[in-house]
Design an enzyme around this catalytic site. Structure first.
Site, PDB file in Angstrom:
ATOM      1  N   GLU A 224      80.135  53.590  48.119  1.00 49.82           N
ATOM      2  CA  GLU A 224      81.434  53.909  47.504  1.00 49.82           C
ATOM      3  C   GLU A 224      82.590  53.129  48.136  1.00 49.82           C
ATOM      4  OE1 GLU A 224      82.174  57.909  46.292  1.00 49.82           O
ATOM      5  OE2 GLU A 224      80.068  58.473  46.406  1.00 49.82           O
ATOM      6  N   GLY A 225      82.318  51.901  48.546  1.00 49.21           N
ATOM      7  CA  GLY A 225      83.377  51.024  49.027  1.00 49.21           C
ATOM      8  C   GLY A 225      83.761  51.196  50.474  1.00 49.21           C
ATOM      9  N   VAL A 226      83.211  52.152  51.184  1.00 52.06           N
ATOM     10  CA  VAL A 226      83.654  52.382  52.564  1.00 52.06           C
ATOM     11  C   VAL A 226      83.120  51.327  53.523  1.00 52.06           C
ATOM     12  CG1 VAL A 226      83.826  54.859  52.142  1.00 52.06           C
ATOM     13  CG2 VAL A 226      81.759  53.942  53.209  1.00 52.06           C
ATOM     14  N   LEU A 227      82.053  50.616  53.141  1.00 51.55           N
ATOM     15  CA  LEU A 227      81.471  49.589  54.003  1.00 51.55           C
ATOM     16  C   LEU A 227      81.828  48.184  53.547  1.00 51.55           C
ATOM     17  CD1 LEU A 227      77.903  51.091  54.614  1.00 51.55           C
ATOM     18  CD2 LEU A 227      79.980  51.367  55.991  1.00 51.55           C
ATOM     19  N   GLY A 228      82.685  48.064  52.549  1.00 52.47           N
ATOM     20  CA  GLY A 228      83.100  46.749  52.101  1.00 52.47           C
ATOM     21  C   GLY A 228      83.064  46.615  50.591  1.00 52.47           C
ATOM     22  N   PHE A 229      83.144  45.353  50.156  1.00 55.57           N
ATOM     23  CA  PHE A 229      83.286  45.019  48.741  1.00 55.57           C
ATOM     24  C   PHE A 229      82.008  44.371  48.222  1.00 55.57           C
ATOM     25  CE2 PHE A 229      87.423  45.245  50.562  1.00 55.57           C
ATOM     26  CZ  PHE A 229      88.288  45.644  49.562  1.00 55.57           C
ATOM     27  N   ILE A 230      81.292  45.046  47.358  1.00 53.98           N
ATOM     28  CA  ILE A 230      80.156  44.423  46.677  1.00 53.98           C
ATOM     29  C   ILE A 230      80.718  43.418  45.678  1.00 53.98           C
ATOM     30  CG2 ILE A 230      78.177  44.811  45.163  1.00 53.98           C
ATOM     31  CD1 ILE A 230      78.059  47.681  46.337  1.00 53.98           C
ATOM     32  N   TYR A 403      72.741  69.454  35.307  1.00 54.12           N
ATOM     33  CA  TYR A 403      74.081  68.976  34.972  1.00 54.12           C
ATOM     34  C   TYR A 403      74.815  70.115  34.286  1.00 54.12           C
ATOM     35  CZ  TYR A 403      77.574  65.543  33.349  1.00 54.12           C
ATOM     36  OH  TYR A 403      78.730  64.834  33.118  1.00 54.12           O
TER      37      TYR A 403
END
Length: 497
Positions: A224-230, A403
């Site tokens: 979810e973006g916490v480790l960088g930019f895919i 769900y």
């Protein structure tokens, strides 16, 4: 166990970035790709999290406005943006299309949004290996349509396909409606490229398998973006199925439906689609159909691929379902689902002032029926007009995704917010008590922080250590995935043991 109470928000103006800072971003991506207008910042201030919409209806925000929106065109510009921001201690949030429903891109301390939608093309389609390499910002529907024109599918077909990006699928560890046949996104990703919070690039080469230590790829799938930019991913692709055949079935009870679906999956059959609805959700889809008069539980299946194989799977699955007292029904529910499968049902209710949300969890066959019953009873006890409906649409040999839709009638916003949070806390607590996972495919974002802490236990500390090593200043999407909040955060969850 964590107890969710009312989030506390800091209201007021958000300081704008200096002209000098903005000029630095403009030098990297071009002036036309830096947005600073209040309307633009307002548009990027929330994703599709229902709680954010509730705040919007009350003339508020779930967090703050972003400081600006920056749109790089390629991985090199992403790297330059990260380096520039790191040098100036500016916080950044990776942004795809904003289709998340748990606040994963909500700015907390006027972060700069890095919109990746200009990274929007297929780099390579390898028809020999059966792989596709695609930039992370490509729109999901455009991606699938382009593959279809060349006779292929990635098999990842979420309801949000038209308003999500390929990189977003990976970052949020998503699942599509054909997951029983093609798998979830973690089953499809073979390799990827990313820019780390320290400004360095990392590449996981796309191969069928590796044994070189823990999977670096899987650190990013669901990060979810916490480790960088895919910035780029390589996925498996499949030939478009040459044949498809549906089934519509009526079961007497949810329990008999569960027994049939478990046997189908444990018999190594793989429908493309397999969906079971509780009585409330079935009734909405089967009105006037005589087959459901004494068998009120709807099941939809779809089989695809080579005609001979799909036919065998269909016939074997039908035999299993009949053994559990199911009968064939008309195809109208399937045809309606197929025609509306990528539509959102929440808009109508939200527009009418209701408070609607969806919660998806994972349960085991051992506990799933008890989990459903306990959650339904508990949710309906919160308010006499609480709507609760459920379906199961990602089915495994070991269990299924449940769900749920919860909906409160129009009422004062402050009252609704408390009841909405009570519903979430009650359902997620029951999930944890019954050995389930608090999130199946919507991810964790911001809103699920209290229950993610409980589920991950010491594993969360492992993630925090990794985050601190790559991002010691907590600059990249801080506060998400239950990780440490940034200094001055406007999201303060009050938790007690």
């Amino acid at each position: 166990m964590a107890n969710l109470a009312t989030p506390v928000f800091s209201e007021g103006s958000v300081p704008e970035l200096s002209d000098e800072t903005l000029a630095g971003f403009s030098a990297i991506v071009g002036n036309e790709n830096v947005l600073t207008g209040k309307a633009d910042r307002y548009a990027y201030s929330r994703d599709r999290m229902p709680y954010g919409l509730f705040k919007l209806r009350a003339d508020s925000l779930p967090g703050t406005l972003p400081g600006a929106i920056v749109s790089p065109r390629d991985a090199d510009e992403v790297q330059a943006v990260v380096d520039y921001a790191r040098q100036r201690k500016l916080r950044l949030i990776p942004f795809g299309a904003g289709s998340g429903v748990l606040g994963g891109t909500v700015p907390l301390v006027d972060e700069v949004m890095v919109d990746l939608k200009r990274l929007n093309r297929i780099v390579d389609l390898n028809t020999v290996d059966g792989t596709v390499t695609v930039q992370a910002g490509m729109n999901g529907m455009q991606f699938e349509q382009e593959l279809a024109q060349r006779g292929f599918t990635a098999g990842h077909l979420p309801q949000s396909i038209a308003m999500s990006t390929v990189g977003g699928w990976v970052a949020c560890r998503g699942a599509g409606q054909a997951s029983s046949r093609y798998g979830k996104i973690e089953d499809m990703v073979l390799g990827l490229k990313a820019v780390l919070p320290n400004g360095k690039k990392v590449e996981v080469r796309p191969v069928a398998r590796r044994a070189v230590g823990p999977s670096i790829k899987d650190l990013f799938v669901g990060s979810e973006g916490v480790l960088g930019f895919i910035t780029e991913v390589t996925l498996r692709v499949w030939r478009q199925p040459e044949y498809a055949t549906p089934l519509v079935l009526a079961f007497r009870t949810i329990e008999s439906g569960f027994q049939a679906l478990r046997e189908v999956m444990q018999s190594e059959l793989r429908p493309e689609v397999i969906r079971l609805y509780d009585e409330k959700e079935s009734a909405q889809r089967t009105e006037g159909m005589l087959e459901f008069a004494d068998r009120p539980i709807l099941c939809i299946m779809k089989f695809s691929g080579k005609e001979q194989l799909a036919t065998v799977e269909r016939d074997m699955s039908l035999a299993i379902c009949r053994k559990h007292d199911a009968v064939l029904a008309g195809l109208a529910p399937y045809e309606h689902w197929e025609a509306t499968r990528f539509h959102s049902y929440s808009t109508k209710w939200q527009s009418d002032g209701h408070y609607m949300d969806t919660i998806e969890v994972t349960g085991t066959w051992t506990h799933l029926l008890d989990m459903y019953t306990a959650m339904r009873v508990a949710a309906q006890a919160i308010h006499p007009e609480m709507h609760f409906g459920a379906h199961w649409s990602h089915i495994y040999p070991e269990g299924a995704c449940q769900y749920m839709t919860v909906r409160l009638p129009p009422m004062p916003e402050q009252d609704a917010i408390l009841l909405h949070q009570q519903a979430w806390d009650t359902i997620e607590r029951l999930c944890l008590e019954m050995g389930g996972s608090v999130a199946h495919h919507h991810g964790a974002g911001l809103f699920r922080n209290p229950w993610v802490r409980v589920e991950l236990n010491e594993g969360l500390n492992m993630l925090q250590i990794l985050k601190d090593g790559l991002d010691p200043d907590n600059l990249i999407n801080p506060g998400k995935l239950a990780l440490r909040q940034p200094t001055g955060s406007t999201w303060q969850m009050k938790e007690s043991a």
